[in-house]
Write a protein that holds these residues in place. Structure first.
Motif, PDB file in Angstrom:
ATOM      1  N   ARG A  14      -3.775  -0.666  -3.654  1.00  0.00           N
ATOM      2  CA  ARG A  14      -2.990  -1.899  -3.721  1.00  0.00           C
ATOM      3  C   ARG A  14      -1.542  -1.543  -4.021  1.00  0.00           C
ATOM      4  O   ARG A  14      -1.239  -0.908  -5.014  1.00  0.00           O
ATOM      5  CB  ARG A  14      -3.552  -2.820  -4.809  1.00  0.00           C
ATOM      6  CG  ARG A  14      -4.912  -3.364  -4.424  1.00  0.00           C
ATOM      7  CD  ARG A  14      -5.330  -4.555  -5.298  1.00  0.00           C
ATOM      8  NE  ARG A  14      -6.521  -5.177  -4.720  1.00  0.00           N
ATOM      9  CZ  ARG A  14      -7.767  -4.708  -4.894  1.00  0.00           C
ATOM     10  NH1 ARG A  14      -7.977  -3.658  -5.637  1.00  0.00           N
ATOM     11  NH2 ARG A  14      -8.788  -5.315  -4.314  1.00  0.00           N
ATOM     12  N   ILE A  15      -0.675  -1.938  -3.117  1.00  0.00           N
ATOM     13  CA  ILE A  15       0.769  -1.747  -3.334  1.00  0.00           C
ATOM     14  C   ILE A  15       1.389  -3.132  -3.308  1.00  0.00           C
ATOM     15  O   ILE A  15       1.481  -3.760  -2.257  1.00  0.00           O
ATOM     16  CB  ILE A  15       1.386  -0.849  -2.233  1.00  0.00           C
ATOM     17  CG1 ILE A  15       0.667   0.501  -2.174  1.00  0.00           C
ATOM     18  CG2 ILE A  15       2.871  -0.664  -2.488  1.00  0.00           C
ATOM     19  CD1 ILE A  15       1.114   1.379  -1.027  1.00  0.00           C
ATOM     20  N   GLY A  16       1.784  -3.632  -4.485  1.00  0.00           N
ATOM     21  CA  GLY A  16       2.251  -5.020  -4.578  1.00  0.00           C
ATOM     22  C   GLY A  16       1.132  -5.952  -4.160  1.00  0.00           C
ATOM     23  O   GLY A  16       0.027  -5.863  -4.695  1.00  0.00           O
ATOM     24  N   ASP A  17       1.375  -6.817  -3.177  1.00  0.00           N
ATOM     25  CA  ASP A  17       0.309  -7.707  -2.715  1.00  0.00           C
ATOM     26  C   ASP A  17      -0.329  -7.200  -1.416  1.00  0.00           C
ATOM     27  O   ASP A  17      -1.092  -7.895  -0.765  1.00  0.00           O
ATOM     28  CB  ASP A  17       0.827  -9.152  -2.544  1.00  0.00           C
ATOM     29  CG  ASP A  17       2.024  -9.216  -1.594  1.00  0.00           C
ATOM     30  OD1 ASP A  17       2.417  -8.150  -1.059  1.00  0.00           O
ATOM     31  OD2 ASP A  17       2.555 -10.319  -1.404  1.00  0.00           O
ATOM     32  N   GLN A  18      -0.006  -5.936  -1.091  1.00  0.00           N
ATOM     33  CA  GLN A  18      -0.566  -5.337   0.117  1.00  0.00           C
ATOM     34  C   GLN A  18      -1.808  -4.515  -0.214  1.00  0.00           C
ATOM     35  O   GLN A  18      -1.857  -3.849  -1.248  1.00  0.00           O
ATOM     36  CB  GLN A  18       0.493  -4.429   0.758  1.00  0.00           C
ATOM     37  CG  GLN A  18       0.271  -4.183   2.234  1.00  0.00           C
ATOM     38  CD  GLN A  18       1.074  -2.982   2.725  1.00  0.00           C
ATOM     39  OE1 GLN A  18       1.933  -2.457   2.011  1.00  0.00           O
ATOM     40  NE2 GLN A  18       0.766  -2.542   3.923  1.00  0.00           N
ATOM     41  N   GLU A  19      -2.815  -4.576   0.633  1.00  0.00           N
ATOM     42  CA  GLU A  19      -4.031  -3.774   0.447  1.00  0.00           C
ATOM     43  C   GLU A  19      -4.171  -2.770   1.575  1.00  0.00           C
ATOM     44  O   GLU A  19      -4.079  -3.128   2.743  1.00  0.00           O
ATOM     45  CB  GLU A  19      -5.272  -4.679   0.459  1.00  0.00           C
ATOM     46  CG  GLU A  19      -5.480  -5.425  -0.831  1.00  0.00           C
ATOM     47  CD  GLU A  19      -6.841  -6.118  -0.856  1.00  0.00           C
ATOM     48  OE1 GLU A  19      -7.511  -6.191   0.201  1.00  0.00           O
ATOM     49  OE2 GLU A  19      -7.229  -6.581  -1.941  1.00  0.00           O
ATOM     50  N   ILE A  20      -4.377  -1.506   1.207  1.00  0.00           N
ATOM     51  CA  ILE A  20      -4.635  -0.482   2.224  1.00  0.00           C
ATOM     52  C   ILE A  20      -6.083  -0.021   2.073  1.00  0.00           C
ATOM     53  O   ILE A  20      -6.469   0.510   1.033  1.00  0.00           O
ATOM     54  CB  ILE A  20      -3.677   0.707   2.061  1.00  0.00           C
ATOM     55  CG1 ILE A  20      -2.232   0.260   2.300  1.00  0.00           C
ATOM     56  CG2 ILE A  20      -4.043   1.840   3.026  1.00  0.00           C
ATOM     57  CD1 ILE A  20      -1.187   1.253   1.845  1.00  0.00           C
TER      58      ILE A  20
END
Ligand code: ADP
Ligand code: ADP
Length: 233
Positions: A14-20
Motif C-alpha cells: 500500500r502506497i498512500g491510497d494505492q494498492e499494488i
C-alpha cells in the motif's frame, strides 16, 4: 517432506491510497533436496516471493510453512531468528563486509547465532573448503575477484547449516565463465542434498536447476522440471 509449503499467498503493497498486488494467490510446495529456479519478467513478483520465502517480509494473507513451522503469523523477532538459522542468502552484489577477512565474513552469521569462537572458525573453514577457497581465507573482499567474493558469500550462507539456500541473481555481476563456476558450486551443494532456490533472468543459468517456476503478474504461470539439465562445466 516439504521444506516449503505455501498456500494462496498474497502480498499487497500500500502506497498512500494505492494498492499494488505483488503476489495474487501463489501456492507451491518445495521438497528437501530440490533445486528450483524462479523466473519471470521484471515486476512479476519474484523479489517479493523471495522476501517472503526468506522471512524478510510477511505476506498480506495466505499460509507459509518453513520446515514445518508456521511463518505467516510469526512476530518480527521470531522471524529474524528463523531467518538466521534456516535460510542462507546469496545476493548478486555479494554483500560482504569490505574491511573484513573472508573467514570472518563467513563467521558472522554464526556470531549472531551464538556459536563459540573455535566452533565458528572450524565451521567457516569447512564452508570455505566446500566452495574451493581455502587458500584465500585471510583476504579481504577487495583482494578477491568477483567469483571469489561470491564463493565467500556462499560459504557464509552455508555457515549456519540452513534448511534452504536462497540465491537472488547470484551470477548477475559475473562474466559467463565465472557464472558457470558459481552455478557448478550450487549444483554440487544440491547433489550433496542442499535445497536451493534461485532467482534468475537468464535461461542458461536456470538450466542448472532441476525445476523452473515461472511468475507473471504475481502468479505462477508455469511449474515444471528442467528437461535438458546441463552437466557441470
Ligand atoms: P520482480 O522481482 O519480479 O521484479 P517485485 O516482487 O520486485 O518483482 O515486484 C512486484 C510488484 O510489486 C511490482 O509492481 C513492484 O513495483 C511492486 N513492489 C515490490 N516491492 C515493493 C515495495 N516495497 N513497495 C511497493 N511496491 C513494491
Ligand atoms: P529486481 O531486480 O528483482 O526486479 P527490483 O528493482 O524490483 O528488483 O526491487 C529491488 C528492491 O526494491 C526490492 O527490495 C523491492 O522489494 C523494492 N521495490 C521494488 N519496487 C518497489 C516500489 N515500487 N516501491 C518500493 N520498493 C520497491
Amino acid at each position: 517432506n516439504s521444506v516449503i509449503q505455501i498456500q494462496d499467498l498474497k502480498k499487497i503493497y500500500r502506497i498512500g491510497d494505492q494498492e499494488i498486488h505483488a503476489l495474487r494467490g501463489v501456492s507451491v510446495a518445495i521438497h528437501e533436496g530440490e533445486f528450483v529456479a524462479i523466473m519471470g519478467p521484471s515486476g512479476s513478483g519474484k523479489s517479493t516471493m523471495m522476501n517472503v520465502i526468506g522471512c524478510l517480509d510477511k505476506p498480506t494473507s495466505g499460509e507459509y510453512f518453513l520446515d514445518g513451522q508456521a511463518i505467516s503469523q510469526a512476530h518480527d523477532d521470531e522471524l529474524a531468528r528463523i531467518r538466521n538459522h534456516k535460510i542462507g542468502f546469496v545476493f548478486q552484489s555479494f554483500n560482504l563486509l569490505p574491511r573484513t577477512e573472508a573467514v570472518e565474513n563467513v563467521e558472522l552469521p554464526m556470531l549472531y547465532a551464538g556459536v563459540g569462537t573455535k566452533e565458528r572458525r572450524r565451521r567457516a573453514l569447512d564452508a570455505l573448503e566446500a566452495v574451493g577457497l581455502i587458500e584465500r581465507i585471510h583476504n579481504k573482499p577487495n583482494e578477491l575477484s568477483g567469483g571469489q567474493q561470491q564463493r565467500v558469500s556462499i560459504a557464509r550462507a552455508l555457515a549456519n547449516e540452513p534448511v534452504i539456500l536462497l540465491a537472488d541473481e547470484p551470477t548477475g555481476a559475473l562474466d559467463t565463465r565465472t557464472s558457470m563456476e558459481i552455478m557448478s558450486i550450487f549444483q554440487r551443494l544440491n547433489d550433496a542434498g542442499k535445497t536451493v532456490i534461485l532467482v534468475t533472468h537468464e535461461p542458461d543459468i536456470a538450466q542448472y536447476a532441476k525445476r523452473i517456476v515461472r511468475f507473471r503478474d504475481g502468479q505462477i504461470i508455469e511449474d515444471g522440471p528442467v528437461l535438458d539439465r546441463r552437466t557441470a562445466a
